[in-house]
Design a protein around this motif. Structure first.
Motif, mmCIF file in Angstrom:
data_model
loop_
_atom_site.group_PDB
_atom_site.id
_atom_site.type_symbol
_atom_site.label_atom_id
_atom_site.label_comp_id
_atom_site.label_asym_id
_atom_site.label_seq_id
_atom_site.Cartn_x
_atom_site.Cartn_y
_atom_site.Cartn_z
ATOM 1 N N VAL A 227 0.859 -1.182 0.000
ATOM 2 C CA VAL A 227 0.000 0.000 0.000
ATOM 3 C C VAL A 227 0.894 1.231 0.000
ATOM 4 O O VAL A 227 1.731 1.396 0.891
ATOM 5 C CB VAL A 227 -0.942 0.029 1.215
ATOM 6 N N GLY A 228 0.721 2.103 -1.005
ATOM 7 C CA GLY A 228 1.506 3.329 -1.064
ATOM 8 C C GLY A 228 1.982 3.622 -2.468
ATOM 9 O O GLY A 228 1.886 2.781 -3.371
ATOM 10 N N SER A 229 2.483 4.819 -2.645
ATOM 11 C CA SER A 229 3.028 5.246 -3.930
ATOM 12 C C SER A 229 3.881 6.479 -3.686
ATOM 13 O O SER A 229 3.913 7.022 -2.578
ATOM 14 C CB SER A 229 1.909 5.575 -4.926
ATOM 15 N N SER A 230 4.552 6.931 -4.732
ATOM 16 C CA SER A 230 5.340 8.161 -4.620
ATOM 17 C C SER A 230 4.458 9.390 -4.818
ATOM 18 O O SER A 230 4.817 10.490 -4.415
ATOM 19 C CB SER A 230 6.459 8.165 -5.658
ATOM 20 N N GLY A 231 3.324 9.203 -5.483
ATOM 21 C CA GLY A 231 2.450 10.326 -5.807
ATOM 22 C C GLY A 231 2.778 10.979 -7.119
ATOM 23 O O GLY A 231 2.020 11.832 -7.599
ATOM 24 N N HIS A 232 3.890 10.574 -7.745
ATOM 25 C CA HIS A 232 4.251 11.190 -9.024
ATOM 26 C C HIS A 232 4.812 10.176 -10.021
ATOM 27 O O HIS A 232 5.532 10.536 -10.954
ATOM 28 C CB HIS A 232 5.267 12.323 -8.810
ATOM 29 N N GLY A 233 4.478 8.886 -9.828
ATOM 30 C CA GLY A 233 4.863 7.877 -10.793
ATOM 31 C C GLY A 233 6.349 7.671 -10.939
ATOM 32 O O GLY A 233 6.862 7.559 -12.050
ATOM 33 N N GLY A 234 7.055 7.595 -9.847
ATOM 34 C CA GLY A 234 8.504 7.490 -9.885
ATOM 35 C C GLY A 234 9.005 6.075 -10.100
ATOM 36 O O GLY A 234 8.248 5.139 -10.400
ATOM 37 N N GLU A 235 10.301 5.917 -9.893
ATOM 38 C CA GLU A 235 10.967 4.635 -10.138
ATOM 39 C C GLU A 235 10.403 3.523 -9.250
ATOM 40 O O GLU A 235 10.213 2.385 -9.698
ATOM 41 C CB GLU A 235 12.468 4.791 -9.890
ATOM 42 N N LEU A 236 10.139 3.834 -7.980
ATOM 43 C CA LEU A 236 9.632 2.813 -7.078
ATOM 44 C C LEU A 236 8.214 2.385 -7.460
ATOM 45 O O LEU A 236 7.849 1.216 -7.292
ATOM 46 C CB LEU A 236 9.675 3.318 -5.637
ATOM 47 N N ASP A 237 7.410 3.321 -7.957
ATOM 48 C CA ASP A 237 6.085 2.952 -8.449
ATOM 49 C C ASP A 237 6.209 1.949 -9.601
ATOM 50 O O ASP A 237 5.471 0.959 -9.670
ATOM 51 C CB ASP A 237 5.327 4.193 -8.936
ATOM 52 N N GLN A 238 7.139 2.229 -10.509
ATOM 53 C CA GLN A 238 7.342 1.338 -11.647
ATOM 54 C C GLN A 238 7.801 -0.037 -11.176
ATOM 55 O O GLN A 238 7.340 -1.074 -11.691
ATOM 56 C CB GLN A 238 8.357 1.930 -12.609
ATOM 57 N N HIS A 239 8.687 -0.065 -10.187
ATOM 58 C CA HIS A 239 9.162 -1.338 -9.636
ATOM 59 C C HIS A 239 7.998 -2.125 -9.049
ATOM 60 O O HIS A 239 7.859 -3.335 -9.295
ATOM 61 C CB HIS A 239 10.227 -1.054 -8.570
ATOM 62 N N ALA A 240 7.157 -1.458 -8.263
ATOM 63 C CA ALA A 240 6.011 -2.138 -7.652
ATOM 64 C C ALA A 240 5.042 -2.656 -8.703
ATOM 65 O O ALA A 240 4.511 -3.776 -8.596
ATOM 66 C CB ALA A 240 5.300 -1.191 -6.691
ATOM 67 N N ARG A 241 4.808 -1.857 -9.732
ATOM 68 C CA ARG A 241 3.886 -2.268 -10.801
ATOM 69 C C ARG A 241 4.402 -3.488 -11.539
ATOM 70 O O ARG A 241 3.666 -4.463 -11.785
ATOM 71 C CB ARG A 241 3.656 -1.118 -11.777
ATOM 72 N N LEU A 242 5.682 -3.468 -11.903
ATOM 73 C CA LEU A 242 6.267 -4.603 -12.618
ATOM 74 C C LEU A 242 6.269 -5.857 -11.757
ATOM 75 O O LEU A 242 6.005 -6.969 -12.241
ATOM 76 C CB LEU A 242 7.692 -4.264 -13.056
ATOM 77 N N LEU A 243 6.544 -5.691 -10.474
ATOM 78 C CA LEU A 243 6.561 -6.827 -9.558
ATOM 79 C C LEU A 243 5.173 -7.458 -9.445
ATOM 80 O O LEU A 243 5.021 -8.687 -9.500
ATOM 81 C CB LEU A 243 7.049 -6.368 -8.183
ATOM 82 N N ALA A 244 4.155 -6.606 -9.295
ATOM 83 C CA ALA A 244 2.791 -7.119 -9.178
ATOM 84 C C ALA A 244 2.310 -7.757 -10.482
ATOM 85 O O ALA A 244 1.603 -8.776 -10.472
ATOM 86 C CB ALA A 244 1.848 -5.995 -8.759
#
Length: 379
Positions: A227-244
């Motif tokens: 649960v969570g995000s950077s709020g601006h579509g950053g690198e960690l968001d991309q990592h979480a999306r690819l992982l899921a």
């Protein structure tokens, strides 16, 4: 006798952005219960006008500012301070020591100030050199100018005494208890499964990157909910999306604003990882404790202070250590139940909104030169 307080430095009321906003959602109505005339300053578009918890006794004022990552706090703080000077309350509660630049204006106007200094912002990895300098200078000005300081943890108070030579009141965050909750329909597939949970804004100091690596190993045996995000579509968001996307046992929900859904996840989790490393008492951790979430925490002085005597597991910010601790807890149902009871009892004894609100009312009344309302009357 009229008691008037202005609250400056949050995104408004009611708002769900962060810890300050969480505190104000509880403190503002409690002050109104105690007979205060309460004004909360906010930013355009940041308040929830349809929120059922909205208290009509709270005056909400919106002022302008620059929507900039590094300048928004300063500019919105300045316009709120200028408006406050025109309205002349008996005392002002200022959230965030970055607003220390404007405290001399309130002092010149004869308006006492109580400042919640927040964490040690200039140690956060998300800020550049200039922003860190701005925060530290704001802290120095707060130390020189504020009439009273509030620290949300004893460790923060120790830091301010050592570095700035200033003392104050320790007022942590509270949490909300809940009866047994059912998982949200979108999370129903997790029912009965011991799952791992992390709830965090995607910034470096919250150990998100390390947890995402650990999640790959944990997901080989158990579901993982992020649960969570950077709020601006950053690198960690991309990592979480690819992982899921690549692993059906990993579920990235992004930001969850539905408290009932989030509370149910905490309540049903087999292991909650809390990776926050900078700041004092973290409101997410306190809330998770109230809901009995068995906790694995990054080893910091702040997390040890909040989780004291619960026998929670503390780990270094390394994917292997995180995965090992979480998997161990997920595999031991008896330990989950024991730790869940321990953290809930700790939260009930030390981190309730009633005690937090009473403490704020006492320090504000002292600075305003008025008598605080006895807590049994306010309640």
């Amino acid at each position: 006798m009229s008691k008037r307080v202005a609250i400056i430095g949050t995104r408004g009321y009611p708002s769900y952005y962060g810890g300050f906003e969480t505190a104000v959602r509880h403190v503002a109505p409690a002050l109104a219960d105690a007979g205060w005339d309460v004004t909360v300053y906010g930013r355009p578009g940041q308040e929830r006008d349809d929120d059922p918890s909205l208290d009509p006794r709270i005056t909400r004022r919106t002022t302008g500012g620059l929507e900039s990552r590094s300048l928004s706090t300063l500019t919105y703080g300045l316009t709120a301070v200028l408006d406050t000077i025109g309205r002349r309350p008996d005392v002002t509660l200022v959230m965030n020591c970055a607003n220390g630049y404007w405290l001399p204006l309130l002092k010149l106007a004869g308006i006492p100030t109580v400042v919640n200094v927040d964490g040690i912002e200039w140690e956060r990895a998300k800020w550049g050199r200039l922003a860190k300098a701005v925060f530290r200078t704001g802290a120095r000005m707060t130390a020189r100018t504020a009439d009273a300081l509030v620290f949300d943890a004893h460790a923060i108070g120790h830091y301010w005494r050592r570095v700035f030579g200033k003392d104050g009141d320790v007022i942590p965050y509270g949490g909300t208890e809940a009866t047994a909750l059912q998982l949200h329909p979108a999370d129903a597939h997790l029912t009965g499964a011991p799952f791992a949970l992390v709830v965090a804004r995607f910034v470096p100091e919250n150990t998100v990157r390390e947890f995402l690596v650990a999640a790959e190993w944990i997901a080989e045996q158990h579901p993982v909910v992020i649960v969570g995000s950077s709020g601006h579509g950053g690198e960690l968001d991309q990592h979480a999306r690819l992982l899921a996307d690549a692993n059906p046992n990993v579920h990235w929900l992004g930001h969850v604003s539905d408290d009932d859904r989030l509370f149910a996840l905490w309540q049903h989790a087999g292991a909650y990882f809390h990776g926050h490393s900078v700041g004092g008492t973290n409101p997410a951790l306190v809330q998770a404790m109230h809901l009995g979430a068995p906790t694995v925490a990054r080893d910091t002085v702040y997390n040890r202070e909040v989780l004291a005597r619960t026998d929670a597991t503390f780990v270094e910010p390394e994917p292997g250590a995180i995965a090992d601790a979480v998997l161990s807890l997920l595999g031991d149902r008896a330990e989950q139940e024991r730790l869940g009871r321990a953290v809930r009892e700790r939260a009930r004894d030390h981190y309730t909104w009633r005690s937090v609100c009473d403490a704020y009312e006492r320090v504000l009344a002292d600075r305003a030169g008025v008598a605080p309302t006895p807590s049994e009357v306010a309640a």
